[in-house]
Every structure is written in structure tokens, then in C-alpha cells.
Design a protein around this motif. Structure first.
Motif, PDB file in Angstrom:
ATOM      1  N   SER A  41       0.915  -1.217   0.032  1.00 35.32           N
ATOM      2  CA  SER A  41      -0.069   0.031  -0.024  1.00 35.32           C
ATOM      3  C   SER A  41       0.925   1.258   0.013  1.00 35.32           C
ATOM      4  O   SER A  41       0.475   2.379  -0.702  1.00 35.32           O
ATOM      5  N   LYS A  69      -6.532   0.830   5.537  1.00 30.96           N
ATOM      6  CA  LYS A  69      -7.443   0.011   6.082  1.00 30.96           C
ATOM      7  C   LYS A  69      -7.970  -1.203   5.560  1.00 30.96           C
ATOM      8  O   LYS A  69      -7.811  -1.433   4.350  1.00 30.96           O
ATOM      9  N   SER A  73     -14.795  -8.841   3.317  1.00 33.95           N
ATOM     10  CA  SER A  73     -15.476  -9.011   2.238  1.00 33.95           C
ATOM     11  C   SER A  73     -15.966 -10.615   1.828  1.00 33.95           C
ATOM     12  O   SER A  73     -15.269 -11.464   2.605  1.00 33.95           O
ATOM     13  N   GLN A  77     -10.637  -9.957   1.873  1.00 36.56           N
ATOM     14  CA  GLN A  77     -10.634  -8.634   2.509  1.00 36.56           C
ATOM     15  C   GLN A  77     -10.065  -7.725   1.415  1.00 36.56           C
ATOM     16  O   GLN A  77      -9.313  -7.893   0.564  1.00 36.56           O
ATOM     17  N   GLN A  78     -10.720  -6.460   1.689  1.00 34.19           N
ATOM     18  CA  GLN A  78     -10.346  -5.459   0.738  1.00 34.19           C
ATOM     19  C   GLN A  78      -9.413  -4.466   1.531  1.00 34.19           C
ATOM     20  O   GLN A  78      -9.349  -4.446   2.712  1.00 34.19           O
ATOM     21  N   VAL A  79      -8.604  -3.879   0.561  1.00 38.97           N
ATOM     22  CA  VAL A  79      -7.527  -3.080   1.294  1.00 38.97           C
ATOM     23  C   VAL A  79      -7.703  -1.633   0.696  1.00 38.97           C
ATOM     24  O   VAL A  79      -8.258  -1.197  -0.595  1.00 38.97           O
ATOM     25  N   PHE A  80      -7.941  -0.699   1.584  1.00 37.31           N
ATOM     26  CA  PHE A  80      -8.112   0.821   1.180  1.00 37.31           C
ATOM     27  C   PHE A  80      -6.967   1.568   1.634  1.00 37.31           C
ATOM     28  O   PHE A  80      -6.337   1.587   2.755  1.00 37.31           O
ATOM     29  N   ASN A  83      -9.019   5.793   1.984  1.00 38.10           N
ATOM     30  CA  ASN A  83     -10.464   5.521   1.458  1.00 38.10           C
ATOM     31  C   ASN A  83     -10.661   4.906  -0.029  1.00 38.10           C
ATOM     32  O   ASN A  83     -11.772   4.997  -0.498  1.00 38.10           O
ATOM     33  N   GLN A  84      -9.640   4.715  -1.073  1.00 33.91           N
ATOM     34  CA  GLN A  84      -9.478   4.350  -2.173  1.00 33.91           C
ATOM     35  C   GLN A  84      -9.368   2.929  -2.183  1.00 33.91           C
ATOM     36  O   GLN A  84      -8.308   2.556  -1.629  1.00 33.91           O
ATOM     37  N   GLU A  85      -9.869   2.272  -2.677  1.00 31.85           N
ATOM     38  CA  GLU A  85      -9.837   0.589  -2.688  1.00 31.85           C
ATOM     39  C   GLU A  85      -8.714   0.237  -3.723  1.00 31.85           C
ATOM     40  O   GLU A  85      -8.797   0.585  -4.864  1.00 31.85           O
ATOM     41  N   THR A  87      -7.147  -3.163  -3.240  1.00 32.61           N
ATOM     42  CA  THR A  87      -7.165  -4.640  -3.325  1.00 32.61           C
ATOM     43  C   THR A  87      -6.454  -5.281  -4.598  1.00 32.61           C
ATOM     44  O   THR A  87      -5.478  -5.798  -4.300  1.00 32.61           O
TER      45      THR A  87
END
Length: 223
Positions: A41, A69, A73, A77-80, A83-85, A87
Motif C-alpha cells: 500500500s 484500512k 468482504s 479482505q479489501q484494502v483501502f 479511502n480508495q480501494e 485490493t
């Protein structure tokens, strides 16, 4: 009440750490922390800002303005990031081939190590990476060091990439993994090494199910 354990799973790229760690955490009803996704990230954020990935001072500015974050899901798991995904984006070759450079920067490692230690402080955690048992959680209750041959790891990465629509030749993946191994094991800060008290587990010829069984037996014995 049973003690909530800290479980560290380390190993080289594509050894299957994340897949196994997720399943072990699920079996135990523990939190899973994907430290690799954190480094990816930061790498993604730096590339977005066109920052030289070996420029520690510029990377510190990225760290000052980043929020990572994880959101559960149906697919895992989603990764942000801010606040932008991201993944899927953080699993692309451009990130995979540059994350070791970012991870070698002292400021990045300190920032993420502090965050990871805070997440794991209450126990009930399965954390995977390259320096969890040696640096992040040196007192972890259970330490596993997963390995597999370069050929097998490249094949796993190839199959994963194909499922995502990424068609990188197998021979190229082998070269990239060997290069990643060298970078990770020779960096001056928290290099990839097996902790003295970690249990080595070669997964080259094992199925996911067989690896899970072996690790759960280790946990039951040590717990």
C-alpha cells in the motif's frame, strides 16, 4: 479463559504465507494481519505521487498522509488507502517488483512495525510477513517459517496471476522471485531470516490442506 496467542508466519515471496495465515486465523477465530499488503500500500501510494522509491525523506511525507484500512468482504479482505480501494492494484507486477525497495527504507519499516505491534498487542492475531518472528513480534507464542522451491513459488504466482488476467511468462516470474529473495534476505534492516525459535515448514510438495493440518497441530502442541 484460554490465552489469546500471537502467531507469526514468515517466509519468502509466494511461499503461501497469506493464504495459510488467513485460513489459520479463520480456524481460530483470530484477527488476520496482512503486513505485506501494508508495504504494498505504501509502495502504491508512493508510485501514485511519482516519488523515487529509495528516497526515504520523500517516503516519510507519504507516511505522514496515509491511512491503510482492511475491510472484510465475501472474497476475503479489501484494502483501502486513503479511502480508495486498492485490493487488486497492490497485487500488480509493478508493485510486486518494487515493494522490496520501499520495505528496505528505515522510516517505512519503523512506521509499519509500530502499527503492526499495536494491532497485535492484545493477542488473538495471525500475522504474516518476512520479519514478524524476528522484529515485529519477537516474543510471539508460535513462529512458523514457510519455504518452498523457487520453481514451485513461481508456478503458484503464475496461476494466481492468470486467475487475475495477468499473463507473465513463468520464466520471468522465476527470475523476479529470485531477485526478490536476494533483496529481502540481504537488506540491512530486518532482513528475511528464520527466527532461531521458529519451526521451518517446507510447503513445496504440500497442499494447502496439508499445510493447515501441520500448523494447527503445532499450535495445539504449543498452546
Amino acid at each position: 479463559m484460554a490465552k489469546l496467542l500471537q502467531i507469526a508466519i514468515d517466509g519468502p515471496a509466494s511461499a503461501g504465507k497469506s493464504t495459510i495465515a488467513k485460513l489459520v486465523a479463520h480456524n481460530l477465530n483470530y484477527v488476520y494481519c496482512d503486513t505485506g499488503a501494508m508495504y504494498r500500500s505504501v509502495t502504491w501510494a508512493a508510485i501514485q505521487k511519482d516519488i523515487p522509491l529509495d528516497n526515504e525523506l520523500e517516503l516519510e511525507k507519504v507516511l505522514d498522509d496515509i491511512t491503510i484500512k482492511f475491510v472484510p468482504s465475501e472474497d476475503g479482505q479489501q484494502v483501502f488507502v486513503n479511502n480508495q480501494e486498492v485490493t487488486k492494484e497492490i497485487r500488480m507486477p509493478k508493485i510486486s517488483n518494487n515493494v522490496s525497495t520501499v520495505a528496505a527504507q528505515v522510516a517505512v519499516r519503523k512506521y509499519l512495525t509500530d502499527l503492526q505491534q499495536k494491532i497485535a498487542s492484545a493477542g488473538g492475531i495471525v500475522m504474516d510477513g518476512r520479519d514478524i518472528g524476528t522484529t515485529v513480534l519477537p516474543d510471539a507464542d508460535i513462529k512458523i517459517f514457510m519455504v518452498a522451491s523457487v520453481k514451485e513459488r513461481a508456478l503458484r504466482r503464475y496461476k494466481e496471476n492468470i486467475s487475475k488476467g495477468i499473463d507473465t511468462p513463468l520464466a520471468i516470474l522465476e527470475q523476479e522471485i529470485e531477485k526478490r529473495d536476494y533483496k529481502d534476505s540481504t537488506r540491512s534492516i530486518s532482513p528475511l531470516v528464520k527466527a532461531e525459535d521458529a519451526i521451518k515448514l517446507d510447503t513445496t510438495n504440500l497442499t494447502i490442506e496439508q499445510v493447515i493440518v501441520k500448523i494447527m497441530k503445532i499450535i495445539e502442541k504449543k498452546a
